[in-house]
Design an enzyme around this catalytic site. Structure first.
Site, short mmCIF file in Angstrom:
data_model
loop_
_atom_site.label_atom_id
_atom_site.label_comp_id
_atom_site.label_asym_id
_atom_site.label_seq_id
_atom_site.Cartn_x
_atom_site.Cartn_y
_atom_site.Cartn_z
CD GLU A 110 -5.76 -16.72 55.49
OE1 GLU A 110 -5.26 -16.77 56.83
OE2 GLU A 110 -4.78 -16.87 54.13
CB ALA A 146 0.83 -19.42 49.54
N GLY A 183 -4.61 -16.86 50.77
CA GLY A 183 -3.92 -15.12 50.81
C GLY A 183 -4.61 -14.43 50.53
CD GLU A 208 -6.19 -21.48 53.00
OE1 GLU A 208 -5.72 -19.69 52.53
OE2 GLU A 208 -6.89 -20.93 52.27
#
Length: 699
Positions: free
Chosen positions: A105, A61, A102, A125
């Site tokens: 991901e 992020a 992210g 996270e």
């Protein structure tokens, strides 16, 4: 441009380009989806490669969007991953350097993955009090296996790509490139190899089971509960991964999202996200531009080979920066060298340091008994006795021998840096660098700005702090700077609590239950009670009207200086740090209480915590008003990294914000009514009173 689109023959390449770590901000997400549409519309394109520019594939992020509506703006990361999965043409993730959060991901949503060796892979996270929120808990167990995936998700720690590729049965990486430099070319070739493959493989379609099922997840919960009792996210990681093994993929994604959203609003996650942002903001000084010219630091001199000097030296040696250490006598130098060597040898024995690294670091260390030998150093840090006359003698010598442009730093923890600078003819080169003990372990560095300290000196010291892996916080000049000025009020409250009816163990247990690494009395024993005694004696002269409990003085008169003497507020057994309550100390406190005519009362843990923590908050508000600290979040960083304040509470200022400043002021007004406390101190600082009245917060 936050993502570039180029076509190489029959392969379209989408390159994330959002420095420094290719954060997946809205513009980057939009550029990726636009690139996918363009590639799928071009008949000449057979396959697609997604990679990252610079020194990262993607760190996840974009921190500039943390907690803002923009993070959810379409296309959000879930939508981007769905677009990747639905691409009619194969999408290959070419990951390198950093692939985290992210970013991982996104890679898991691609049809294929090729990794450069040495790539750091993680879902971190949990360190922000969250779980992965874009399918990480559902896809990683399918790609890597349940146990290794859960270990990564619960710890948040990075693992190298080549190690992950060795896990039996893993489907995370289809290929490891021969080298980082060859990744781009090998990714293009691999994309061409799979360009005609159909159907396109999706991680979501892989099976996800654990042979021991319920028993394994119960074991995992028990382990997590013992290791992270004040942090809700690790246990929720277990729940989310278990859902991956028991639910269909789409249902598991809903479970993950529900957990993620609930954690996002938890006070622990808010606190940890605050600390994450505050740590990064601490190095920014409002009137020192990012492009300020800096001084080259290629050789550092250390004055003093004691515990502090040796610890400071190790920081630079660890970073590959040569150190020259000075002492007045050879035996003091020898002792200092022996301690440094012993510390490194202990790391070697524990497997934390390789023998060749140890030898390399020690080879960077040289010693001298003469100030004249320091003349070629770019920075000198004195770590001598905390007395102004001693500092004066050192800095006059440094002013004589150090080359023009050398930075002259003092490791003072309380003394006036402006007075120290005045001992030289170059006050613009003088700065405070207050390391915390043990200096080779503690992350905090208070950088003290004198009235004449040069901006280039500040910029240089902040950069040096990063090189030696310290979190630097800027402070102005005052007695005790940020941390020790506040801790004095904390210690005073501890003394009043003893006078009113508490034992040292009761106070310490209450604060440790709140989350502090140790309470005020255990901390005093560790630091040395004689140090606090010396400060109080100075205070009695400087501020005769300030109220103190005399209990700590009585303890020191008995020679109970703490762990170093085997006796302080507690007793200690040689070789151990266990604090054993002492009946004589408790009787000493009771006798002193009787002499003052005080009837002891029962004091709740809540009152203990509030008085100690809110004393920090009120003094910090004064520090902010005076401009000693630049921002409230800097104070939080000082207390988390220097004084053991619990990270999941975000520091004293963040905690006060969470409690509500109106409620803090109301509590302080109650404490001011206590005749045995210091009513004058509990008058809210003007800034605190103003913010509370306006319904605002510090941060």
């Amino acid at each position: 441009m936050t993502a570039e689109y180029k076509v190489h023959g029959a392969i379209a390449v989408i390159t994330l380009n959002n420095p420094p770590v290719n954060g997946l901000g809205h513009s980057t997400r939009l550029a990726v989806t636009d690139g996918l549409v363009k590639a799928n519309s071009d008949v000449a394109v057979k396959a697609i490669v997604i990679t990252g520019a610079g020194k990262a594939f993607s760190g996840g992020a974009d921190i500039k969007e943390f907690g803002s509506p923009k993070a959810l703006q379409e296309p959000n990361l879930l939508s981007v991953i769905l677009a990747v999965e639905n691409s009619a043409k194969p999408v290959v993730a070419a990951v390198h350097s950093v692939c985290m959060g992210g970013g991982l991901e996104l890679a898991l949503g691609c049809h294929y993955r090729i990794a450069a060796p040495g790539c750091s892979v993680a879902l971190p996270e949990v360190k922000l009090g969250l779980i992965p929120g874009a399918g990480g808990t559902q896809r990683l167990p399918r790609a890597l296996g349940v146990e290794p995936a859960l270990n990564m998700i619960v710890s948040g720690e990075p693992v190298k790509s080549e190690l992950l590729a060795m896990i039996p049965g893993q489907k995370l990486f289809d290929k490891i490139a021969s080298s980082a430099e060859a990744l781009a070319a090998e990714a293009l070739a691999y994309a061409m190899d799979v360009s005609e493959a159909r159907p396109l493989p999706l991680v979501r379609n892989l099976p996800c089971r654990h042979p021991q099922g319920d028993a394994y997840f119960q074991f995992a919960r028990n382990m997590v509960k013992g290791m992270a009792k004040n942090y809700p996210a690790p246990a929720k990681c277990v729940d989310a991964v278990e859902a991956a093994t028991k639910q269909k993929f789409d249902v598991g994604m809903v479970t993950e999202r529900d957990i993620f959203v609930n954690l996002m609003w938890s006070p622990e996650s808010r606190a940890l996200r605050h600390v994450f942002m505050a740590e990064r903001a601490a190095s920014k000084i409002h009137d020192v531009p990012a492009d300020t010219a800096q001084r080259a630091i290629n050789l550092v001199a250390i004055i003093g080979a004691g515990t502090m000097g040796g610890g400071i030296a190790m920081n630079f040696l660890n970073a590959g920066i040569p150190v020259k250490m000075l002492e007045m006598k050879q035996d003091a130098l020898d002792r200092g060298l022996a301690i440094i060597a012993k510390n490194y040898e202990s790391q070697v024995k524990k497997g934390k340091l390789k023998q060749d690294k140890y030898e390399q670091r020690m080879s960077l260390l040289s010693t001298t008994l003469s100030y004249d030998d320091l003349s070629d150093a770019d920075m000198v840090i004195e770590a001598v006795f905390e007395e102004l006359g001693v500092k004066e003698a050192v800095f006059k010598e440094l002013d004589r021998v150090m080359k023009p442009g050398a930075i002259l730093a003092s490791n003072t923890s309380t003394l006036d840096v402006d007075k120290i600078a005045a001992f030289t003819k170059r006050p613009e080169d003088v700065v405070g660098m207050h390391f915390f003990s043990p200096a080779n372990v503690m992350k905090l560095l208070e950088v003290v700005r004198g009235a004449k300290t040069g901006k280039d000196v500040l910029a240089t010291v902040m950069t040096v702090a990063k090189k030696i892996r310290k979190t630097a916080v800027l402070s102005g000049v005052c007695d005790g700077f940020i941390g020790n000025r506040m801790i004095e009020q904390y210690g005073r409250q501890g003394g009043f609590l003893l006078d009113e009816g508490c034992t040292p163990a009761q106070v310490d247990k209450a604060v440790e239950k709140f989350g502090f690494a140790m309470g005020p009395f255990r901390m005093g024993d560790l630091a040395g009670n004689d140090i606090g005694w010396a400060i109080r004696k100075r205070r009695y002269q400087e501020k005769p009207d300030m109220k103190y409990s005399k209990t700590a003085d009585l303890l020191c008169e008995k020679g109970r200086f703490g762990q170093k003497t085997g006796a302080g507020w507690y007793d200690y057994v040689a070789g151990k740090r266990d604090a054993i309550p002492n009946a004589e100390v408790e009787q000493m406190i009771a006798t002193h209480r009787e002499s003052l005519g005080i009837n002891p009362r029962k004091i709740s843990d809540e009152e203990i915590v509030q008085r100690l923590v809110f004393s920090l908050v009120n003094e910090a508000a004064h520090i902010l008003e005076e401009g000693i600290a630049n921002k409230a979040s800097d104070i939080d960083i000082v207390y988390i990294f220097g004084y053991g304040f619990p990270p999941y509470r975000g520091g004293p200022m963040n905690y006060a914000d969470e409690v509500g400043l109106f409620n803090v002021v109301q509590a302080m007004n109650r404490f001011a009514q206590n005749p045995l406390d210091d009513a004058a101190f509990w008058k809210p600082a003007p800034l605190l009173a103003k913010l509370a009245a306006e319904g605002k917060t510090f941060n």
